[in-house]
Write a protein that holds these residues in place. Structure first.
Motif, PDB file in Angstrom:
ATOM      1  N   ALA A 182       0.864  -1.182   0.000  1.00  0.00           N
ATOM      2  CA  ALA A 182       0.000   0.000   0.000  1.00  0.00           C
ATOM      3  C   ALA A 182       0.896   1.226   0.000  1.00  0.00           C
ATOM      4  O   ALA A 182       1.560   1.525   0.999  1.00  0.00           O
ATOM      5  N   ALA A 183       0.963   1.918  -1.142  1.00  0.00           N
ATOM      6  CA  ALA A 183       1.865   3.064  -1.310  1.00  0.00           C
ATOM      7  C   ALA A 183       1.136   4.365  -0.991  1.00  0.00           C
ATOM      8  O   ALA A 183      -0.027   4.541  -1.380  1.00  0.00           O
ATOM      9  N   PRO A 184       1.790   5.307  -0.285  1.00  0.00           N
ATOM     10  CA  PRO A 184       1.109   6.522   0.155  1.00  0.00           C
ATOM     11  C   PRO A 184       1.069   7.609  -0.912  1.00  0.00           C
ATOM     12  O   PRO A 184       1.750   7.532  -1.940  1.00  0.00           O
ATOM     13  N   ALA A 219      -2.011   5.286  -3.687  1.00  0.00           N
ATOM     14  CA  ALA A 219      -2.833   6.462  -3.404  1.00  0.00           C
ATOM     15  C   ALA A 219      -2.618   7.562  -4.434  1.00  0.00           C
ATOM     16  O   ALA A 219      -3.137   8.674  -4.273  1.00  0.00           O
ATOM     17  N   LYS A 220      -1.867   7.256  -5.503  1.00  0.00           N
ATOM     18  CA  LYS A 220      -1.547   8.223  -6.558  1.00  0.00           C
ATOM     19  C   LYS A 220      -1.958   7.643  -7.910  1.00  0.00           C
ATOM     20  O   LYS A 220      -2.144   6.436  -8.050  1.00  0.00           O
ATOM     21  N   ASP A 221      -2.027   8.522  -8.902  1.00  0.00           N
ATOM     22  CA  ASP A 221      -2.328   8.075 -10.261  1.00  0.00           C
ATOM     23  C   ASP A 221      -1.075   7.998 -11.131  1.00  0.00           C
ATOM     24  O   ASP A 221      -1.145   7.558 -12.285  1.00  0.00           O
ATOM     25  N   GLN A 222       0.040   8.430 -10.602  1.00  0.00           N
ATOM     26  CA  GLN A 222       1.332   8.270 -11.276  1.00  0.00           C
ATOM     27  C   GLN A 222       2.419   8.305 -10.215  1.00  0.00           C
ATOM     28  O   GLN A 222       2.181   8.764  -9.095  1.00  0.00           O
ATOM     29  N   PHE A 223       3.601   7.816 -10.567  1.00  0.00           N
ATOM     30  CA  PHE A 223       4.655   7.739  -9.557  1.00  0.00           C
ATOM     31  C   PHE A 223       6.021   7.975 -10.179  1.00  0.00           C
ATOM     32  O   PHE A 223       6.198   7.909 -11.403  1.00  0.00           O
ATOM     33  N   SER A 224       6.994   8.249  -9.330  1.00  0.00           N
ATOM     34  CA  SER A 224       8.340   8.591  -9.763  1.00  0.00           C
ATOM     35  C   SER A 224       8.988   7.440 -10.523  1.00  0.00           C
ATOM     36  O   SER A 224       9.031   6.306 -10.040  1.00  0.00           O
ATOM     37  N   GLY A 225       9.495   7.728 -11.730  1.00  0.00           N
ATOM     38  CA  GLY A 225      10.163   6.704 -12.530  1.00  0.00           C
ATOM     39  C   GLY A 225       9.220   5.693 -13.139  1.00  0.00           C
ATOM     40  O   GLY A 225       9.641   4.582 -13.510  1.00  0.00           O
TER      41      GLY A 225
END
Length: 421
Positions: A182-184, A219-225
């Motif tokens: 579960a990523a914040p 919890a996001k619609d995009q992420f780093s890298g």
């Protein structure tokens, strides 16, 4: 270690800091005292570089006897490094660099009297105070997730015992089980790390539990890298990792530790092993000292890292409102050196120049496949803005990625030596 890697580690030229300041000190004054709270990357760096001037009395308060780096700890989860190889003591800071170590917890700060209170009841006075408090967790934002639940569904976002718990769970998991991460939401410590974790645990599963799956509840619609990770997942671990963005599932609302279940706004997911990474804020001592704003983080002057809420107190590392600068170990190290330069100028009358700030990270997709970035920042309009950026690209050759993975090992050794001596 290549010259290129060495140059990146020494990007802020710490030796030049000492050389620039040294001629302006030792004019018959008593030694000013700088107290640093927190022995992680930011705090240890500030203490080392200020103590190196030999004209300041530098005290580092850190209750733990050693520091385990969060960066590279995903390699431990995959069985590729030992926890001992990620663990560093403070002996060199004390014996080689002259830092006074206090292995106790700081419990309160009184800005009016410039004092720090220790858990033992002792009080220390300071001329300048630096906080490197790291992060605290907003446990209350996920129903049912507290320190007790974290022993069953570990976050492993502070490396050490939590990392050991998660690794034991992964080793004990039956082949065919589902590992849920579960990523914040942003901001949080080390933005690429949940996805590096998925990659390296997938490597471990591929070797030993090939029927297992990894599910990332984001919890996001995009992420780093993102492009780099998703390209690697299709190449190395086809069908093993599934990423579900917030637009499909909503944020994580609750957990049920007894059943190892994660509840989002739209669905409940049952896991064999659950890695719940909660929302974060600045370390609690910063909040108690009145250094945080409504975001839960610490606003600072980006040229000196002095608090905009409490004059005479500086904050570095993951706890700050960093503008474009991510919450990473190298960012903390870079901020700490700039902060040390500013404090030295304030206490000794040496020149102070606007800093150039840096972030350099290596992220593993597999043991022989890593990507990197190198970013330059500068203070601008009261914040920290990106000046120049390099990042690895999708489609790089296997040889380039192998060299990057090799360089990462040299980077780690040189970087931790720069921090802990």
């Amino acid at each position: 270690m290549t010259d290129w890697t060495r140059r990146r580690v020494c990007a802020l030229a710490g030796g030049a800091l000492m050389a620039a300041v040294a001629p302006h000190v030792a004019r018959g004054r008593s030694r000013p005292r700088v107290v640093v709270i927190g022995g992680g990357i930011g705090g240890a760096t500030v203490a080392r570089y200020l103590a190196g001037l030999k004209t300041l009395d530098v005290t580092l308060i850190e209750p733990k006897p050693n520091h385990v780096t969060c960066f590279f700890s995903n390699l431990y989860l995959a069985g590729l490094r030992s926890l001992a190889s990620l663990t560093f003591g403070f002996e060199a800071l004390a014996e080689r660099h002259g830092v006074t170590m206090i292995q106790k917890a700081a419990t309160a700060i009184d800005p009016a009297s410039s004092t720090v209170e220790l858990q033992s009841g002792e009080r220390l006075t300071y001329d300048r105070l630096v906080l490197a408090p790291g992060i605290a967790f907003n446990f209350g934002e996920i129903g049912g997730y507290d320190e007790a639940a974290a022993k069953i569904m570990p976050h492993a976002w502070n490396a050490g015992p939590q990392s050991e718990v998660l690794r034991r769970q992964l080793e004990s998991m039956e082949d065919g089980g589902v590992f849920v991460i579960a990523a914040p939401a942003n901001p949080f410590r080390c933005p690429p790390a949940p996805y590096e974790r998925a990659s390296l645990v997938a490597y471990y599963f591929k070797q030993f539990k090939p029927k297992s799956k990894i599910l990332i509840l984001d919890a996001k619609d995009q992420f780093s890298g993102q492009e780099l990770f998703q390209d690697a997942w299709s190449r190395h671990y086809p069908g093993m990792i599934e990423w579900l963005p917030a637009q499909f599932i909503g944020r994580t609302k609750a957990v049920h530790a007894a059943t190892c279940s994660v509840v989002t706004e739209n669905q409940t997911f049952k896991a064999a092993v659950a890695n719940v990474i909660p929302p974060q804020k600045a370390g609690l001592i910063a909040e108690r000292a009145g250094l945080t704003d409504s975001t839960g983080w610490c606003p600072v002057d980006p040229a000196t890292f002095e608090s905009t809420l409490q004059p005479g107190i500086h904050v570095v590392g993951d706890a700050i409102v960093g503008g474009d600068m991510p919450k990473s170990a190298f960012s903390a190290n870079s901020q700490a050196k700039a902060c040390a330069f500013a404090i030295a100028a304030s206490l000794t009358g040496s020149p102070h120049f606007p800093p150039r700030l840096f972030n350099s990270c290596y992220t593993f997709l597999a043991p022989d496949d890593a990507f990197t970035n190198a970013i330059t920042f500068a203070p601008e309009d009261g914040s920290i803005r990106t000046i120049k950026m390099f990042i690895s690209k999708v489609g790089e050759s296997a040889d380039v990625r192998r060299r990057t993975a090799h360089q990462a090992v040299g980077w780690y050794s040189a970087f931790t030596a720069d921090v802990f001596g």
